[in-house]
Design an enzyme around this catalytic site. Structure first.
Site, short mmCIF file in Angstrom:
data_model
loop_
_atom_site.label_atom_id
_atom_site.label_comp_id
_atom_site.label_asym_id
_atom_site.label_seq_id
_atom_site.Cartn_x
_atom_site.Cartn_y
_atom_site.Cartn_z
N PHE A 74 0.83 -1.20 0.00
CA PHE A 74 0.00 0.00 0.00
C PHE A 74 0.86 1.25 0.00
CE2 PHE A 74 -2.63 -3.16 2.17
CZ PHE A 74 -3.90 -2.95 1.63
N ASP A 75 0.48 2.21 -0.81
CA ASP A 75 0.92 3.58 -0.56
C ASP A 75 0.20 4.03 0.72
OD1 ASP A 75 2.00 6.24 -1.19
OD2 ASP A 75 -0.10 6.73 -1.52
N LEU A 76 0.67 5.09 1.34
CA LEU A 76 0.05 5.53 2.60
C LEU A 76 -0.82 6.77 2.41
CD1 LEU A 76 -0.19 4.94 5.63
CD2 LEU A 76 1.78 6.45 5.97
#
Length: 214
Positions: free
Chosen positions: A8-10
């Site tokens: 995941f990107d944050l």
């Protein structure tokens, strides 16, 4: 299950830090240049390292801009950061089903962990790849490959979820399938141009993509 791991990107994907980021840019430009920040330009850099955006906005004072931005951002982080709807519940279910998860972000690792802890999600992410962990960050494949190495999973078994074209390009270059989130603040046509394998209208849609029935 379709995948064994999810990256995941944050910011903009799990955490809604858009207001925090834009206020940080605004404060920085007003402090050093006595003018408003180009927020459209700032948004276009979502998903890339902060230095890249500041280099564009003020190439003559990048180090000063970085210090001012980070001071403001950290001071207001816990007040302005939010979590998108359905994120916590989805992450909990993926974890319960045995999927391994990692964060791949362009921000520093410690700041990313701070954001995860704010919403009690840090325990679900044994791997957090931050800006300092790579020489060439998104859109290059290095940060995704680094996450795969630490998870001990091959690219074919993993999915990358992100809100920017840089997330998708990085993952695709590393041989990882991609999912674009529909709640992105980045112009949608830029994400579509990267031809994501999946589109998530809500975070809960990720469960079906991973072969988990609700």
């Amino acid at each position: 299950m379709t995948f064994k791991g999810v990256l995941f990107d944050l910011d903009g994907t799990l955490l809604d830090t858009n207001e925090l980021i834009l206020q940080s840019f605004q404060h920085t430009m007003r402090t050093h240049y006595n003018r408003d920040a180009d927020l459209a330009l700032a948004t276009a850099y979502f998903g890339k390292p902060l230095r890249d955006a500041l280099q564009e906005m003020g190439p003559d004072r990048v180090e000063e801009l970085l210090r001012t931005y980070r001071e403001f951002n950290l001071l207001h982080h816990d007040e302005l950061a939010k979590v998108f709807g359905g994120v916590v519940e989805t992450i909990q279910e993926l974890y319960a089903q045995g999927l391994r998860m990692a964060i791949v972000t362009s921000k520093t690792r410690n700041t990313a962990i701070r954001g995860l802890k704010l919403f009690a999600m840090d325990k679900y992410f044994p791997v957090v790849i931050g800006h300092e962990d790579c020489q060439r960050h998104k859109p290059y494949p290095e940060p995704v490959r680094c996450a795969l190495d630490k998870l001990g999973l091959p690219a074919a078994d993993c999915l990358m979820v992100g809100d920017s074209p840089f997330d998708l390009a990085s993952a695709r270059s590393a041989g990882v399938k991609t999912a674009a989130v529909r709640w992105t603040a980045v112009p949608w046509e830029l994400l579509l141009a990267e031809k994501p394998d999946y589109i998530l209208e809500t975070m809960g849609d990720l469960l079906a993509v991973c072969g988990i029935s609700r």
